[in-house]
Design an enzyme around this catalytic site. Structure first.
Site, mmCIF file in Angstrom:
data_model
loop_
_atom_site.group_PDB
_atom_site.id
_atom_site.type_symbol
_atom_site.label_atom_id
_atom_site.label_comp_id
_atom_site.label_asym_id
_atom_site.label_seq_id
_atom_site.Cartn_x
_atom_site.Cartn_y
_atom_site.Cartn_z
ATOM 1 N N ASP A 72 0.806 -1.221 0.000
ATOM 2 C CA ASP A 72 0.000 0.000 0.000
ATOM 3 C C ASP A 72 0.842 1.276 0.000
ATOM 4 O O ASP A 72 0.307 2.371 -0.128
ATOM 5 C CB ASP A 72 -0.918 0.016 1.231
ATOM 6 C CG ASP A 72 -1.949 -1.098 1.178
ATOM 7 O OD1 ASP A 72 -2.302 -1.535 0.061
ATOM 8 O OD2 ASP A 72 -2.388 -1.532 2.258
ATOM 9 N N THR A 73 2.152 1.137 0.167
ATOM 10 C CA THR A 73 3.033 2.307 0.194
ATOM 11 C C THR A 73 4.099 2.148 -0.890
ATOM 12 O O THR A 73 4.096 1.176 -1.645
ATOM 13 C CB THR A 73 3.726 2.430 1.566
ATOM 14 O OG1 THR A 73 4.625 1.327 1.721
ATOM 15 C CG2 THR A 73 2.720 2.454 2.703
ATOM 16 N N HIS A 75 7.129 1.475 -0.274
ATOM 17 C CA HIS A 75 8.201 0.725 0.369
ATOM 18 C C HIS A 75 8.936 -0.170 -0.629
ATOM 19 O O HIS A 75 10.168 -0.263 -0.590
ATOM 20 C CB HIS A 75 7.618 -0.116 1.518
ATOM 21 C CG HIS A 75 8.626 -0.891 2.277
ATOM 22 N ND1 HIS A 75 9.509 -0.291 3.152
ATOM 23 C CD2 HIS A 75 8.909 -2.214 2.305
ATOM 24 C CE1 HIS A 75 10.294 -1.225 3.685
ATOM 25 N NE2 HIS A 75 9.944 -2.385 3.189
ATOM 26 N N LEU A 100 21.624 -8.945 -10.684
ATOM 27 C CA LEU A 100 20.381 -8.704 -9.962
ATOM 28 C C LEU A 100 19.254 -9.552 -10.549
ATOM 29 O O LEU A 100 18.735 -9.239 -11.614
ATOM 30 C CB LEU A 100 20.045 -7.211 -10.061
ATOM 31 C CG LEU A 100 18.865 -6.697 -9.273
ATOM 32 C CD1 LEU A 100 19.105 -6.855 -7.777
ATOM 33 C CD2 LEU A 100 18.639 -5.229 -9.600
#
EC number: 2.5.1.78
Length: 149
Positions: A72-73, A75, A100
């Site tokens: 929801d953010t 992050h 990666l």
């Protein structure tokens, strides 16, 4: 024969477990040796582990795999940006390829599961880099293959 170190993030383990299998299988299929696999809590923790592996004498390249799922953010964006930057730093500071194989940011768990093959692509990239990068010229501190083109 190329020797790899592998770093696997445990966060989102149902996905990263598959990614780990993909990476190890890709290494085996290519004839590479995996000297050591290190489990870390999450991708944010991978740079330190990658650095430690890159310092080991037999390691030619380090492969990092993990899955960052959106929430929801922002992050997930913050985590992947920071991780990618630090892994790039490790590669340059240790003069060792660090690839990666991390899915995300902005991905659902389902989307990340569809991309577990990114782990094999990270192995392939590591092997390609080891093969293609010229050795630095120890006498001049520069890379003679690039200096004379």
């Amino acid at each position: 024969m190329t020797t790899l170190g592998v770093v696997v993030a445990e966060f989102n383990r149902p996905i990263t477990e598959q990614m780990e299998r993909e990476a190890l299988e890709a290494a085996r299929a290519a004839g590479a040796t995996v000297d050591r696999t290190i489990q870390v809590p999450g991708v944010y923790d991978a740079p330190l582990a990658a650095d430690r592996l890159a310092r080991r004498e037999p390691i030619d390249a380090v492969v990092v795999v993990g899955a960052v799922i959106t929430g929801d953010t922002d992050h997930d964006q913050v985590i992947t940006d920071a991780t990618a930057q630090r892994l790039s730093d490790v590669s340059l500071e240790r003069d060792t390829p660090v690839t990666l194989g991390v899915t995300g940011p902005g991905m659902s768990a389902a989307e990340a599961r569809e991309r577990v093959e990114n782990a094999a692509k990270a192995v392939d990239s590591a092997l390609d880099l080891v093969e293609e990068l010229p050795d630095p010229d120890p006498n001049t501190g520069s890379d003679s293959d690039f200096d004379h083109q």
